[in-house]
Design an enzyme around this catalytic site. Structure first.
Site, PDB file in Angstrom:
ATOM      1  N   HIS A 129      -9.341  21.509 -29.311  1.00  0.00           N
ATOM      2  CA  HIS A 129      -9.451  20.144 -28.781  1.00  0.00           C
ATOM      3  C   HIS A 129      -8.191  19.832 -27.971  1.00  0.00           C
ATOM      4  O   HIS A 129      -7.091  20.276 -28.324  1.00  0.00           O
ATOM      5  CB  HIS A 129      -9.620  19.148 -29.934  1.00  0.00           C
ATOM      6  CG  HIS A 129      -9.981  17.779 -29.463  1.00  0.00           C
ATOM      7  ND1 HIS A 129      -9.059  16.929 -28.915  1.00  0.00           N
ATOM      8  CD2 HIS A 129     -11.176  17.134 -29.418  1.00  0.00           C
ATOM      9  CE1 HIS A 129      -9.672  15.802 -28.556  1.00  0.00           C
ATOM     10  NE2 HIS A 129     -10.958  15.896 -28.854  1.00  0.00           N
ATOM     11  N   GLU A 198     -14.932  18.457 -22.224  1.00  0.00           N
ATOM     12  CA  GLU A 198     -14.334  17.126 -22.393  1.00  0.00           C
ATOM     13  C   GLU A 198     -13.197  16.965 -21.399  1.00  0.00           C
ATOM     14  O   GLU A 198     -12.056  17.371 -21.682  1.00  0.00           O
ATOM     15  CB  GLU A 198     -13.755  16.990 -23.805  1.00  0.00           C
ATOM     16  CG  GLU A 198     -14.735  17.155 -24.921  1.00  0.00           C
ATOM     17  CD  GLU A 198     -14.224  16.490 -26.199  1.00  0.00           C
ATOM     18  OE1 GLU A 198     -14.868  15.542 -26.648  1.00  0.00           O
ATOM     19  OE2 GLU A 198     -13.177  16.901 -26.716  1.00  0.00           O
TER      20      GLU A 198
HETATM   21  P1  PGA Z   1     -13.854   9.737 -27.402  1.00  0.00           P
HETATM   22  O1  PGA Z   1     -13.318  11.149 -27.951  1.00  0.00           O
HETATM   23  O2  PGA Z   1     -15.348   9.726 -27.608  1.00  0.00           O
HETATM   24  O3  PGA Z   1     -13.144   8.711 -28.224  1.00  0.00           O
HETATM   25  O4  PGA Z   1     -13.502   9.680 -25.954  1.00  0.00           O
HETATM   26  C1  PGA Z   1     -14.053  12.317 -27.770  1.00  0.00           C
HETATM   27  C2  PGA Z   1     -13.286  13.487 -28.323  1.00  0.00           C
HETATM   28  O5  PGA Z   1     -12.074  13.564 -28.123  1.00  0.00           O
HETATM   29  O6  PGA Z   1     -13.855  14.367 -28.982  1.00  0.00           O
END
Ligand code: PGA
Length: 281
Positions: A129, A198
């Site tokens: 992540h 992401e």
């Molecule tokens: P968020 O986070 O939905 O708060 O933007 C997503 C993540 O970091 O997995």
């Protein structure tokens, strides 16, 4: 089938666990006979995993009792395979961890290994992540070791990739993502692999990537896997994450090449997360 993952990060306590799971069952409990079109994965802080696992085991046995009544069969008449299927495999809620150590055991204060996570029936681990990469300085090399350990322990990795905003502004995001994929995925066979795209500028900011940006990247990721790596993946799912909420989730899930969502903030409270699930049931 779509996969929706709740990533609680370092939020919520045991009271919230109880409320969340109770609400989950109320809204979403689906019996095994129904078509499961959404798989739901909860990734809480590690200290809550065993507690939730125990609850899920109890619920599994209740389900077995329900089936035994329904089919007029004594619980002891179920084979071990059936018990495994009903108590574990058919869980309405799957458990995931937010990270794992880069070795299976040893002198690594504070770390929890994939092998240990397997003991509390984790079926998924989020790996790489951007918050781990940023605050714990995780490189692609470390991420790759963790992915290998998850697979070795029969846990599905959810590999996170995503570019920072300056890389996108420079127009170098495709190159960046290609490097992340090539260097974070060890050369092994995968029964199941999830990659979560992401974009860092979309995480926790309230800014979501546009459907066009997501679709372009989905297409690109599928292509890189096919043409730039010769990794064998039996089941592949591409998720999108970054400011997903109940107003944008359906539109994102409809994008070609997107098989699920990784949800942070909007997963903390079941009122909002439940809406995301119900929109996509
Ligand atoms: P968020 O986070 O939905 O708060 O933007 C997503 C993540 O970091 O997995």
């Amino acid at each position: 089938m779509k996969i929706i993952v709740a990533n609680w990060k370092m939020n919520n306590g045991f009271d919230e666990v109880d409320q969340w799971i109770e609400a989950f069952y109320e809204v979403f409990f689906k019996k095994i006979e129904d078509d499961n079109v959404v798989e739901v994965v909860l990734c809480p802080p590690n200290i809550m995993l065993d507690y939730i696992d125990t609850q899920l085991i109890e619920d599994g046995f209740h389900f077995l009792e329900y089936l035994s009544e329904k089919y007029g069969k004594q619980p002891e008449e179920f084979s071990l395979e059936e018990i495994k299927k009903y108590v574990y495999d058919s869980r309405a809620l799957k458990l995931g961890a937010q990270d794992c150590g880069f070795e299976n055991e040893g002198q690594f204060t504070g770390d929890v290994s994939a092998k240990q996570l397997k003991e509390v029936n984790c079926e998924y681990i989020i790996i790489g992540h951007s918050e781990r990469r940023k605050y714990h300085h995780e490189t692609n090399e470390i991420v790759s070791k963790k992915v290998a350990l998850a697979v070795k322990n029969d846990i599905t990795p959810i590999l996170c990739i995503g570019e920072p905003s300056e890389i996108r502004q420079e127009g170098k995001h495709f190159e960046y993502i290609k490097n992340q994929i090539k260097n974070s995925l060890p050369f092994i066979g995968y029964k199941k692999l999830l990659i979560a795209y992401e974009p860092i500028w979309a995480i926790g900011t309230g800014i979501t990537a546009t459907p066009i940006e997501i679709a372009e990247m989905a297409d690109f990721v599928h292509n890189v896997l096919k043409t730039e790596t010769s990794i064998f993946i039996e089941n592949f799912y591409l998720l999108y994450g970054g400011s997903v909420n109940s107003s944008n989730s359906s539109e994102i899930l409809d994008i070609k090449g997107i098989d699920g969502l990784l949800v942070g903030k909007a997963s903390l409270n079941f009122d909002e997360f439940g809406k995301i699930l119900m929109n996509n049931k």
